[in-house]
Scaffold this motif. Sequence first.
Motif: not given
Length: 169
Positions: A39-54
């Motif tokens: 996945v070389m690049d992701i560019t844009g705007s989101l309505l909602k984001a879910r991420v896993q983190r420490f």
Amino acid sequence: HSVSGKISEVIYVRLDPKQDLLEAIKEAAREHNIKTGLVMDITGSLLKARVQRFPDAAKSGSENVRIEVIELQGPVEATGHGIIGSTKGSGGIGEYKDGEPYVHVHMVLTTAGETVCGHLMPGTFIRSHLDVSHFTIVLGKVEGVDLTAAFRETADGKGRIYHDLKAAK
């Protein structure tokens, strides 16, 4: 451990409004037969984001908390990159499914109030003011390398993913 391969194809994908980003990457991997890739690049705007983190141990009250999944409400500006492989086994917080494309993406997300980094999770949706979007991802198809993400159950019941990397036959 290292294995050498070549990028054989670069694929640009424009996503639709309200489309789930992680599922869209998996769909593109299936459509273009990407068994190992980037996945070389992701560019844009989101309505909602879910991420896993420490997690912040001070805020969670425990240093034993391994990870947390957070949601950011949009608008969210997003950028990211990662790897694509094949999944062996099922389960875990990433909702891994045996035989499906494995997508391991790191995202940097910015709202009006904060910037966070984490692993892309299901439930991250594309934003656009139009019925078409400008949200674009760039994928690279790699030949000569087999990347497999294997899921293993662990004593704590949460499981872990490890990467098996070898030269393609």
